[in-house]
Design a protein around this motif. Structure first.
Motif, mmCIF file in Angstrom:
data_model
loop_
_atom_site.group_PDB
_atom_site.id
_atom_site.type_symbol
_atom_site.label_atom_id
_atom_site.label_comp_id
_atom_site.label_asym_id
_atom_site.label_seq_id
_atom_site.Cartn_x
_atom_site.Cartn_y
_atom_site.Cartn_z
ATOM 1 N N ASP A 350 3.724 -5.906 -1.259
ATOM 2 C CA ASP A 350 3.148 -4.728 -0.607
ATOM 3 C C ASP A 350 2.113 -5.073 0.463
ATOM 4 N N ILE A 392 11.599 2.181 0.958
ATOM 5 C CA ILE A 392 11.184 3.359 0.175
ATOM 6 C C ILE A 392 12.069 3.596 -1.044
ATOM 7 N N PHE A 394 13.467 3.338 -4.697
ATOM 8 C CA PHE A 394 13.005 2.943 -6.024
ATOM 9 C C PHE A 394 13.897 1.830 -6.555
ATOM 10 N N GLU A 412 4.902 4.000 -11.687
ATOM 11 C CA GLU A 412 5.768 3.586 -10.583
ATOM 12 C C GLU A 412 5.898 4.695 -9.540
ATOM 13 N N GLU A 413 5.985 5.934 -9.998
ATOM 14 C CA GLU A 413 6.079 7.057 -9.058
ATOM 15 C C GLU A 413 4.793 7.173 -8.228
ATOM 16 N N MET A 416 4.668 4.346 -5.683
ATOM 17 C CA MET A 416 5.588 4.546 -4.572
ATOM 18 C C MET A 416 5.106 5.645 -3.627
ATOM 19 N N ARG A 420 4.596 4.699 0.237
ATOM 20 C CA ARG A 420 5.442 5.337 1.251
ATOM 21 C C ARG A 420 4.654 5.987 2.393
#
Length: 991
Positions: A350, A392, A394, A412-413, A416, A420
């Motif tokens: 990242d 982007i 998953f 994780e959500e 992300m 994003r």
């Protein structure tokens, strides 16, 4: 082991096995040693003979502190002794000549050597180059002793960078000056020799001691920003660095360190022309093939950072250079390595990806305003879009976690969503400079996602839909309505597509959000309304098996209804028929007690229905039938539940309360679609239905008077009916207010006061009779609950109780403010309310002088101003409120208008306080207008002498008050207060 060593060991003990009293004695003893004038000599002796690392660390720490704090008071002999001793240690020499048995500090652990480096750097800070000019020149010959001294040399250079030179840390003026002095002296005296030593060490040890070489390269990287770049960028050193980076057999740590040096070189600040020449000369692109290796390795990460730095510098050169040749060369070099940029973007972590996204955003920004894009630019934009889509997506390994949304899935959500953000900004920027390219890409992406393999289908579809959703944020309203570009194809395609993975939670949610975002296109192209309704009403939306998707669909459908409004009238029958099972399910007992998810609790479906059937475009008969079909069964359920309430066991009763709660929420949401004009004027029959409903729901307060969730829901419905039924709600208010007033807990009183505020704001003097009945009851309860002064945390009280009391206090002051600003102050003077008047005045007076919240103080001053205007005619004779005038002149004026503003905590520079001060000045003006010289004489002849106000200033105050310029009065009074403050000497007493 002597006493000092024992004391140090005891003071460092963290095992808990040492008696606390003994530990305190040890700390006190070593503190005594610290204060000894000979502490530096003691520490150096200990460093020569003690092998205990705790003792070594303590001694070095003492030396460091002594130099920092006492250096200027040390004698030249003491400084020389410390300097020679410490330099012997770092050069791996005995402190005392020929004493080969002494302890060598360099044989200790890393943290001891780092602390020793700090001591050396402190000496350099004070002494280089004037007192100790040879420190670096003398150090260099000692490097031949091998890795121990070389490692120490690196530590000293690193510490010098961190403690003195580096601009990454905030520095004082003295530190900046010292940094400049040291760098200038090093450049003139020893930098070339140090660089030569770096080269020799790395050449000699690259195969035998790669870890040592990595340390040398790390030190070197730190110094490149301020030394002559030609010392590094030359044939010999550049060849060596490339050999290190490109040789497969060398350890990754060493190769990464060499890449770090290259990064420092390309990042070095210089003019754009010189920078471009440097970047050309380096031919660094040959290193970028290494990014194809293991993405988790230190080497790939370093090369990725180098790549990002390189392309960022090239882009800056292309922007800043004015010559076409310079721009062309920059872009050629940039285009050469762009494939590596896209590759790195896909494989790196990242942090590296974030840096590249920042570069790509600037790169895309350079295309804004161009009349046409080149083929190369369009190719790069397409590749960037591919990278965004890949980034982007998953990971399928999280699919099940994301579906059930357990702890792992939620984390994780969230990760992300954050990751994003910058990618979507980049997407929208591309959408602005190349709209057609972006829309074609999204169409192909959707086509590809639909036909992708089942194991990747969910993630592919979710990513493609997310791209389309994010793009919508950059489009204008006109573009959304007209369907500019390919939108006219994309939106119908989206509405008609049934993805194989639509049961997936994430896919379903982003699909619904995307449809909602592009609903303005459907509003203009009404032929697509049936397709849009289908998406919301079938298993893709409200009938989705996942309850979170279903509730989200209900909320979004309500927004769609608000947008389309009358265009949906022809579809009302179809919509209501489709929603029958959803409506019934919402109010069933078996679902009533399930946890509600925040604002999306499912009741939005009733709001959507209310908005649909509440329009005047709906024929009266149909409207009546629709509403009756909904309200009648709901009200019957409530009536049955209330009749059977006493016969239920506790568990059944709990379920029943939950069921009633759901029904009240549903009716409340339903009523939002009906305007006051419709239910009271154009179609009063509809109003009758809501009145009957209100009558039934008020019975809930009789049967369940102490169930807080039900009280809250019914109170909310009363609020709604006040707005919907208007004045026709009056006959129901006595019963409603009577039931609500039965409870006197702070939380319930706050809700009750908020309801009264709504009634006063809507009906003003129309609620005078009601207020005269309820105000005395409310006031007496509030005065019993609230203290007359500050609310403080007492014994046994908790934070929540204090919060509730503060909320009640604030709401009560708002209530009083609303009363007086709606011509209802006579309520305070009714026979039933007279008994509360004195307590109200005392509470208001204390608040306007002392309350910590300035906005509350302002409101209380405004209340007094309004009461003075209402209750004081300005004519002498009989008072409307006996004693009020003297209270205002003698108590309010003195305490609020004089003593409170003299307090130093009254901060004129604060914006809210300045507004409060304006109200206090206005209060004085109003008092003068109403009471004339009686106020002026009392304020000036009694108040001003108490605060030692000079006579000339008092006379000026009188002139300003008697004038017509309120701004001039405010400005003068502030300057007067500021002049009086210094002479108070704490003598003010609030009365």
């Amino acid at each position: 082991m002597d006493d000092l060593e024992k004391a140090i060991l005891i003071s460092f003990d963290e095992s808990g096995g040492v008696d606390s009293g003994l530990k305190q004695q040890a700390i006190a003893y070593i503190q005594q040693i610290k204060e000894n004038p000979s502490v530096c000599s003691i520490c150096i002796e200990k460093l020569c003979f003690s092998k205990l690392v705790q003792v070594q660390f303590w001694c070095l720490q003492c030396l460091h502190e002594a130099l920092r704090v006492k250096y200027s008071s040390m004698t030249p002999e003491e400084k020389s002794f410390i300097r020679n001793s410490v330099f012997s240690m770092v050069c791996y020499e005995p402190v005392h000549a020929n004493d080969n048995n002494s302890v060598r500090v360099l044989e200790g652990p890393a943290f001891i050597k780092n602390k020793l480096a700090q001591v050396v750097v402190t000496l350099i800070y004070f002494e280089y180059p004037l007192i100790w000019p040879s420190v670096f020149v003398d150090f260099l010959p000692n490097l031949s002793k091998g890795s121990v001294v070389i490692d120490m040399f690196c530590r000293v250079l690193n510490a010098l960078d961190e403690e003195v030179i580096s601009l990454e840390y905030q520095r004082s003026g003295d530190e900046v000056a010292a940094s400049g002095r040291i760098k200038d002296a090093m450049r003139a005296q020893c930098v070339p020799q140090i660089v030569g030593a770096w080269y020799d060490i790395v050449s000699m040890y690259m195969n035998s001691d790669p870890e040592l070489c990595s340390s040398v390269l790390d030190s070197m990287r730190r110094y490149i920003s301020w030394i002559d770049i030609g010392l590094i960028v030359n044939d010999a050193f550049t060849r060596l660095l490339f050999e290190l980076v490109l040789t497969d057999g060398l350890p990754d740590q060493l190769r990464a360190a060499a890449a770090g040096v290259f990064f420092a070189v390309v990042s070095k600040r210089m003019d754009s022309k010189s920078k471009l020449a440097l970047l050309q000369r380096l031919q660094i692109s040959r290193a970028f093939r290494l990014v194809g290796g293991d993405s988790d390795s230190e080497l790939v990460s370093s090369v990725a950072s180098l790549l990002t730095g390189y392309v960022t510098e090239l882009l800056e050169c292309s922007k800043r250079l004015s010559s076409e040749d310079g721009k062309e060369i920059s872009l050629e070099l940039l285009n050469e390595v762009m494939p590596s940029v896209f590759f790195v973007m896909q494989i790196c972590e990242d942090d590296s990806a974030f840096s590249i996204v920042q570069f790509l955003s600037v790169y895309v920004g350079t295309m804004k305003g161009l009349s046409a894009l080149t083929e190369t630019q369009l190719l790069h934009l397409g590749q960037i879009l591919e990278v965004i889509r890949a980034q982007i997506k998953f990971d399928p390994m999280y699919r099940n976690h994301l579906e059930v949304l357990d702890k792992i899935g939620r984390e994780e959500e969230d990760r992300m969503v954050e990751f994003r953000k910058d990618l979507f900004v980049l997407l929208r920027n591309i959408g602005r400079v190349a709209p057609d390219l972006t829309q074609i890409f999204i169409r192909k992406s959707l086509d590809s996602a639909v036909s992708s393999s089942e194991d990747r289908n969910n993630e592919e579809v979710e990513a493609s839909l997310s791209l389309f959703y994010a793009l919508g944020e950059s489009l204008s309203d006109d573009a959304l309505r007209t369907g500019s570009g390919l939108l006219g194809e994309l939106v119908p395609m989206l509405l008609s597509t049934r993805f194989p993975c639509h049961s997936n939670r994430l896919v379903a949610l982003v699909y619904l959000d995307t449809i909602t975002r592009y609903m303005k296109f459907v509003s203009e192209n009404t032929q697509y309304i049936p397709m849009a309704l289908g998406a919301f009403l079938d298993e893709r939306g409200i009938h989705h098996p996942n309850v979170n998707v279903s509730r989200r669909a209900s909320y979004l459908f309500m927004r769609v209804v608000k947008l389309l409004k009358a265009k949906l009238v022809p579809y009302i029958e179809t919509i209501l028929q489709s929603l029958q099972d959803t409506v019934a399910k919402f109010t069933r007992m078996d679902t009533a007690l399930k946890e509600l998810s925040g604002s999306e609790d499912g009741s939005h479906i009733f709001e959507a229905i209310g908005l649909l059937i509440g329009m005047e475009d709906v024929p009266l008969e149909k409207q009546y039938d629709y509403l009756s079909a909904l309200l009648t069964p709901l009200c019957q359920q409530v009536e049955v539940a209330l009749l059977n309430a006493k016969s239920k066991n506790p568990e059944e009763s709990l379920a029943q309360i939950g069921n009633i709660q759901q029904i009240v929420m549903a009716i409340n949401a339903l009523s939002k679609g009906f305007s006051e004009r419709l239910v009271t004027t154009s179609r009063p029959g509809i109003g009758v239905m809501f009145k009957k409903t209100l009558d039934i729901l008020l019975q809930i307060l009789v049967v369940f008077p102490k169930v807080e969730p039900l009280r809250c829901k019914v109170t909310s419905f009363i609020h709604r009916m006040v707005d919907t039924l208007g004045a026709s709600v009056f006959p129901y208010l006595p019963q409603a207010l009577g039931q609500l007033l039965a409870e006197s807990e702070p939380k319930e009183l706050v809700g009750f006061l908020v309801l009264l505020n709504q009634l006063i704001c809507k009906f003003s003097t129309g609620v005078r009779d009601i207020l005269e009945e309820v105000y005395p009851v409310i006031a007496s309860r509030v005065f019993n609950i609230l203290p007359g002064n500050d609310i403080q945390l007492g014994q046994g009280s908790c934070g929540e109780e204090i919060r509730e009391l503060l909320e009640l206090q604030r709401t009560f002051f708002t209530f009083l403010h609303v009363i007086v600003t709606h011509d209802l102050s006579s309520v305070f003077l009714s026979p039933k309310s007279r008994g509360c008047l004195d307590l109200m005045m005392q509470l208001l007076l204390y608040a306007c002088c002392n309350h910590k919240d300035i906005t509350v103080r302002k409101a209380c001053v405004q209340i007094f101003i309004r009461l003075i205007k209402d209750w004081c005619s300005g004519h002498y004779g009989e008072e409307k409120v006996p004693g009020f005038q003297s209270f205002i002149i003698e108590t309010f004026a003195m305490n609020c208008c004089l003593y409170s503003v003299l307090d130093k905590t009254f901060e004129f520079r604060d914006a809210n306080t300045a507004v409060l001060f304006g109200e206090i000045v206005m209060a004085q003006k109003v008092m003068y207008e109403k009471f004339g010289n009686e106020f002026l004489f009392n304020f000036v002849s009694k108040g001003f002498p108490n605060v030692h106000c000079p006579q000339d200033l008092a006379e000026q105050y009188c002139q300003k008050l008697q004038g017509n310029d309120i701004k001039a009065l405010k400005s003068f009074y502030q300057s007067l207060i500021e002049k009086l403050r210094p002479i108070q000497n704490g003598s003010l007493v609030f009365r």
